[in-house]
Write a protein that holds these residues in place. Structure first.
Motif, PDB file in Angstrom:
ATOM      1  N   TYR A   1      14.818 104.187 107.956  1.00 46.07           N
ATOM      2  CA  TYR A   1      15.712 103.899 106.841  1.00 46.07           C
ATOM      3  C   TYR A   1      15.106 103.092 105.703  1.00 46.07           C
ATOM      4  N   SER A   2      13.931 102.534 105.906  1.00 42.70           N
ATOM      5  CA  SER A   2      13.425 101.693 104.834  1.00 42.70           C
ATOM      6  C   SER A   2      12.492 102.479 103.933  1.00 42.70           C
ATOM      7  N   PHE A  54      12.867 107.779  95.741  1.00 42.03           N
ATOM      8  CA  PHE A  54      13.061 106.855  96.842  1.00 42.03           C
ATOM      9  C   PHE A  54      12.861 105.404  96.446  1.00 42.03           C
ATOM     10  N   PHE A 108      16.036  99.294 101.726  1.00 40.79           N
ATOM     11  CA  PHE A 108      16.387 100.528 102.420  1.00 40.79           C
ATOM     12  C   PHE A 108      16.486 101.678 101.447  1.00 40.79           C
ATOM     13  N   THR A 109      16.218 102.857 101.967  1.00 41.65           N
ATOM     14  CA  THR A 109      16.289 104.026 101.101  1.00 41.65           C
ATOM     15  C   THR A 109      17.740 104.454 100.963  1.00 41.65           C
ATOM     16  N   ARG A 149      20.021 107.332 100.869  1.00 43.39           N
ATOM     17  CA  ARG A 149      19.966 108.755 101.184  1.00 43.39           C
ATOM     18  C   ARG A 149      21.138 109.512 100.585  1.00 43.39           C
TER      19      ARG A 149
END
Lengths: 365, 323, 516
Positions: A226-227, C370, C377-378, C380
């Motif tokens: 997730y990072s 991204f 955190f990405t 999404r």
């Protein structure tokens, strides 16, 4: 005019993909086959009923509460190393140096415990140990990483050699810190005061170890999946060309990830020294740095699957020790059986990626 | 002077063990296979040789040294070949990861060796009680005509076997057709395949024969270095890893491995002969072979001189594309 | 002219790859003592045909006769026995070995190598035909031209009488080309049959005896070289203009957006791929780049995108909001991004560079975005929404968002890639072979997307290989030839043959009145 094709007897074709349950099934078949072969080997050598043997193995791991805790303790040790290896492997960087990184972290921790044991409270020692062991591990892992990033130096060979430098460094410190004099061992550090030792939580001395590693398991899973760092690692590992195309600084990612990997392995050294053996010696890592490579690889870098694989390997090891004492057998049998099982699992991996096509007669065009 | 002679002798004996290991592994790596199972194979070779001669000597009242020697040799070669075969089958045919397979082989080899070693110790009445005196004596048989040449007088014949093997390997790799084909397999398997070389066959042969030679190192260790007994002290394992280091240090050239092995021997034993060292600093000395190897690794990757590089496809599996 | 029987006779050769018909009922004859030029554009099927002859592909139908015997060529190893030898564009040499070692690699013979004898044999061949190589030189020390010589000597050493050379002069300087031609003439005198796959008309005129032209997989004709001329050959290569009905909105208020000045790029081997290229890309306009494969288009786009270093030159970007100028030369993609320059690039290598094949759609959408946001955190959600939008608006045929993109068919892969690149509303959009391998519908979708971006004011640079498309889609067409600008013509009213000529020789046919 027609042409005839002679189709080869057996062809290998890459599989598209495989649902998870199918992979697990193949693993299971491999495992069962391995157990069967081991059973035959055991029977051939010691003429004992294999079922009894396997029961004994179970006893050895879970037969008593103490044993169960020891099982958990050792399992999380192996798991922790695997967690450290996960980001590096995800990036296709073959960190074979976990063994050395653990020892370096252990040395750093032992140093804190020995030199600070008299003057600092345990909590301070623990905090300092964490910091020092992580930094030490990060450096040990970062050096091969830096050379790979800058010069393309082969990381497999470099990290491998760093292991042995670390082992010698450990011997050096063991000699410097030896207690009693001439024994060539450090002995249990701070045995009286337990300064720098992991405190028992809820009455269990290994609970802290388990808690720390569980936190790391979840943290690494989140980090990788997730990072933003985790994403960069994945892209670099899957396709360096694409990584450069979108402007990822590949060298920075390699260095940063190797330092992280080394730091976690160093932390494992800390957990071992402060939370388990309370001493430092060349067998502090005990080869688990290498075993963990196999764990990380088989689990495909998924930290939760690593729990299962680490558990299996520790089970085998302890089980064999139990057999040895119970049946007057050599406890090295465990390594032998572990080896056989791993061979079969590695071999069965083939079937998850490829399938065999058998000839059904000549094809005519 | 005494000291230097003694050091030289220790270095030569030490060096011979890892020379066998390195020469075998050079052959394997030239085909593109990185076999981290070298310590495991040396374990297997050593224990097989020991077990064979042990069984033989226990079974007759007057063991004949030469027979013991041959039995041990055959057992070693068989066991090492088997080890190489397992590695080859898994990595070449079943396309398993080379590093993981090699490490597993080391674990397996260590397990097998220590298990049977322990069992034999028990049979012989206790740790270190195994003594295959006759066979070991045979292996330590010196070359008669060198009996009066100072330090060389006490060297077993295997030392010379290792030297000869190294020279033969160098000749094979550089001066024969098969050696050329093998080198191309390790550098660029796609090109080798395109000109009709059977890549799979070469990889199998190089890995298995390489393993057999490496196993001889284990045999020598057991028979000469520790004089025909067994101790569960992982002595072979350290030497196995040093052999891997030596391959790098020698830049994959067998002749370079010769002086490299003796140099490692000197570095390893140096601490013993330098007076006034504390026991702790002795440990630092033992680091030298590895540090030296790392330096070579770095320098080679910086200078990028083509002749010193590892085979280009080392560690990479080769799969021919479907047409 | 007295004609001997053909050494090699290919009849009715057809080969399909998936839905692409690479060769369609092709007949070809090759004669001893003659140099045949195989001429055609990209995708014409010339390389495929020769790959069939050299054993890399097996034809779906047809037969091949060599020296009168019918043969079945199953693999590259078979062709050595037949006396056929092909020299590919990408050399198959082992770097750490010497020339001699590479030449005899894999050949049967005595166990002990006698490299001296091999060296002597090699020198004999060299003296016979005029080659110049040192048998003991290591390949990594060789120039590209020398490596090519090794490859040619390699096939001669193995007894080849029929030589096939795939674009041999693509990597050579004019001097080296002359030397090669000398050698080829010597080989011809010795009775060898030689086939050169090429697109360079002046070379065809200079060296070949006969020329066979392929277009879209079909052999459109063979002529003796002296009986034809550049114009006729070009005509055969490109055929008549085909009307495609691609919309071409009028550019609204085009302003300079990207000014490229004296750009020079060398490749890893030191060969100059782009020389002194200068042009301007305007906003709201589609600038087409035409040229034969290898003429420098790849290097052009990659140096602008920051993926390829340049020898000299400047790339000035003019910011639309305030007209401020930035020199992008030498910057990497990250630096360009950080400057706020919205430059999008759809590369030729879709799955190897533009996308990560093993990742799913959402993760691929995230490649450009991204880094957004302050969190570690990405995010999404946005990429997933983008993926949804792309899939529905561009009609991407996919079972879901979570399958790896390498499983999608070519057209769908491209839609995903283009969809992502235009989602950031770029001010400069560069595409390389955007519709290569795509079916008709997907192609039109892509043209539509490009036009939309153009209407939004983006400066579009469109590298394409299909001249018909370029003629209809682009407002201006820049023609590259061997790394230099051969001419820049307006898209409206451009003549296909003229562009074809410009692609194959500088400035086109001088007898015509050129427009640039």
């Amino acid at each position: 005019m027609t042409q005839t094709h002679k189709v080869p007897f057996m062809r290998i074709a890459k599989r598209e993909s495989m649902p998870l349950w199918h992979s697990l099934l193949i693993w299971l078949i491999g495992l069962v086959l391995a157990l069967a072969v081991s059973a035959i080997v055991i029977y051939a050598i010691v003429h004992l009923n294999p079922i009894k043997i396997y029961t004994a193995m179970f006893e050895g791991n879970f037969g008593s509460e103490r044993r169960a805790w020891v099982f958990l303790r050792d399992m999380v040790m192996l798991l922790c190393i695997g967690i450290g290896l996960a980001p590096a492997f995800r990036m296709r960087f073959w960190n074979i140096g976990a063994e050395g990184q653990i020892l370096i972290g252990g040395i750093a921790t032992a140093a804190v415990m020995i030199y600070g044991g008299a003057t600092m409270p345990t909590w301070a020692l623990l905090v300092l140990s964490v910091v020092v062991s992580c930094i030490a591990g990060a450096i040990w892992g970062g050096i091969p990483g830096a050379f790979k990033a800058r010069y393309g130096t082969n990381e497999t060979l470099f990290t491998l050699m760093m292991n042995y430098v670390a082992i010698q460094l450990t011997s050096f410190f063991v000699a410097v810190w030896e207690n009693p004099y001439g024994s060539n061992t450090v002995g249990v550090i701070n045995q009286q005061t337990q300064a720098g030792w992991f405190p028992a939580i809820l009455g269990q001395k290994y609970l802290l170890n388990i808690l720390i590693v569980m936190v790391l398991t979840v943290a690494m899973f989140i980090y990788l999946r997730y990072s933003k760092h985790g994403y960069e690692i994945a892209v670099v590992g899957e396709s360096e060309k694409t990584a450069r195309y979108i402007g990822i600084n590949v060298n920075k990612v390699i260095l940063r990830t190797m330092m992280l990997s080394g730091a976690i392995c160093g932390l494992t050294g800390f957990i071992t020294v402060a939370g388990s053996s309370h001493t430092i010696s060349t067998s502090t890592a005990g080869g688990s740095g290498f075993t963990a490579i196999i764990v990380a690889w088989l689990a495909k870098f998924n930290t939760f699957v690593m729990i299962l694989v680490a558990g299996l390997l520790v089970f085998l090891e302890k089980g064999a020790i139990q057999i040895a004492s119970q049946y007057n057998l050599n406890d090295y049998a465990s390594e032998m059986i572990t080896g056989i099982i791993l061979f079969f699992i590695l071999g069965s991996e083939f079937f998850t990626h490829y399938r065999l096509i058998f000839r059904r007669g000549k094809e005519v065009e | 002077m005494e000291q230097i002679l003694s050091l030289t002798q220790a270095a030569l004996v030490f060096g011979t063990v890892i020379l066998f290991g390195a020469v075998g592994e050079i052959l394997t790596e030239k085909s593109g296979n990185l076999n981290l199972g070298v310590p495991g194979i040396m374990y297997l070779g050593g224990i097989a040789g020991l077990a064979g001669s042990f069984m033989y000597e226990m079974s007759t009242a007057n063991p004949i040294p030469l027979v013991g020697l041959l039995i041990a040799l055959l057992c070693t070669l068989a066991a090492s070949l088997l080890g190489g075969l397992i590695y080859s089958f898994l990595t070449i045919t079943l396309r398993a990861n080379q590093n993981v397979t090699g490490l597993t082989l080391t674990i397996f080899g260590s397990g097998v060796a220590n298990f049977f070693g322990g069992a034999m110790n028990t049979m012989a009445g206790g740790v270190g009680q195994i003594s295959v005196a006759a066979t070991s004596g045979a292996y330590r048989a010196t070359l008669p005509f060198l009996d009066n040449v100072g330090v060389l007088s006490s060297l077993g014949f295997m030392v010379y076997v290792a030297l000869i093997l190294a020279f033969v390997m160098s000749w094979f790799l550089n001066k024969t057709r098969m050696g050329l084909n093998l080198r191309s397999v390790g550098e660029n398997p796609a090109t080798a395949d395109a000109v009709g070389i059977n890549v799979t066959k070469y990889k199998y042969m190089a890995t298995c024969i390489g393993a057999a030679i490496t196993g001889l190192g284990g045999l020598y260790y057991v028979m000469d270095y520790i004089k025909g007994t067994w101790a569960n002290d992982a002595g072979i394992e350290r030497l196995g890893w040093l052999a891997v280091a030596l391959v790098i240090f020698a830049r994959w050239k067998p002749k370079q491995a010769i002086w490299g092995s003796y140099l490692f021997g000197v570095l390893f034993w140096l601490y013993f002969y330098i007076g006034g060292l504390t026991r702790s600093s002795q440990e630092l000395f033992k680091m030298l072979p590895y540090v030296v190897t790392i330096v070579v690794l770095i320098v080679v990757s910086i200078r990028r001189k083509h002749e010193n590089q590892p085979p280009e496809s080392l560690g990479l599996p080769y799969f021919r594309e479907d047409r | 002219m007295q004609r001997d029987k053909a050494t090699v006779s290919m009849r009715n050769i057809t080969k399909t790859f998936g839905s692409v018909l690479a060769n369609e009922h092709v007949n070809l004859d090759i004669y001893k003592g003659e140099i045949l030029a195989l001429l055609g554009e990209n995708g014409s099927g010339k390389t495929t045909l020769m790959n069939i002859l050299s054993g890399i592909y097996f034809p779906d139908t047809g037969h091949i006769r060599v020296n009168g015997q019918e043969v079945s060529i199953r693999s590259p190893k078979d062709v050595y026995r037949l006396g056929i030898g092909m020299v590919h564009q990408h050399f198959k040499l082992v770097n750490v070995l010497t020339a001699a070692e590479n030449i005899i690699l894999g050949m049967p013979g005595k166990g002990k190598l006698d490299l001296k004898a091999v060296g002597e044999q090699i020198l004999k061949i060299c003296n016979l035909y005029g080659f110049d190589i040192n048998p003991e030189q290591k390949v990594y020390d060789m120039s590209v031209s020398q490596k090519q010589t090794v490859e040619i000597v390699k096939v001669l050493y193995r007894g080849a009488d029929i030589l096939i050379l795939d674009e041999p002069t693509a990597v050579l300087t004019p001097q080296e080309t002359e030397k090669l031609f000398c050698v080829l003439r010597n080989l011809r005198k010795d009775g060898k049959a030689i086939v050169i796959i090429t697109h360079k008309l002046h070379e065809v005129e200079e060296i070949s005896d006969r020329v066979a032209v392929l277009r879209r997989g079909v052999n459109v004709g063979e002529l003796a070289t002296k009986d034809t001329n550049a114009a006729e050959m070009t005509n055969m290569m490109v055929g008549h203009a085909v009307s495609l009905n691609i919309a071409r909105p009028e550019p609204k208020d085009p302003q300079p957006r990207l000014v490229v000045d004296h750009l020079t790029v060398k490749d890893a081997d030191g060969v100059v791929r782009l020389a002194d290229v200068s042009f301007t890309a305007n906003s709201g306009e589609v600038l087409g780049i035409a040229g034969i494969s290898g003429c420098g288009q790849k290097e052009l786009l990659e140096s602008i995108a920051g993926l390829e270093p340049l020898e000299q030159g400047s790339i000035r970007y003019i910011r639309p909001e305030d007209g401020k100028e930035f020199d992008l030369a030498g910057m990497n993609p990250r630096e360009i991004f950080d400057l706020g320059v919205k430059l999008s690039f759809v590369p030729e290598d879709r799955l190897g560079m533009g996308l990560v094949g093993n990742m799913d759609l959402t993760n691929n959408m995230m490649l450009r975005s991204f880094r957004n946001g302050k969190s570690v955190f990405t995010d999404r959600k946005s990429p997933r929404n983008l993926a949804h939008r792309v899939v529905s608006e561009l009609e991407v045929n996919t079972p879901g968002l979570t399958i790896p993109v390498r499983k999608l068919s070519g057209g769908n892969v491209q839609k995903v890639l283009v969809g992502r690149e235009i989602s950031s509303s770029p001010t400069v959009l560069m595409t390389a072979y955007a519709v290569r391998g795509l079916d008709i519908n997907s192609s039109y979708t892509i043209y539509h997307l490009i036009n939309k971006q153009k209407e939004k004011g983006a400066a579009v640079i469109f590298v394409g290989e299909d001249l018909d498309v370029l003629l209809e889609l682009c407002d201006r067409i820049l023609v590259l030839c061997d790394g230099r600008i051969s001419g820049i013509v307006p898209g409206v009213g451009a003549d296909k043959n003229e562009i074809g000529l410009m692609m194959t020789s500088h400035g086109g046919d001088k007898s015509h009145d050129s427009n640039s």
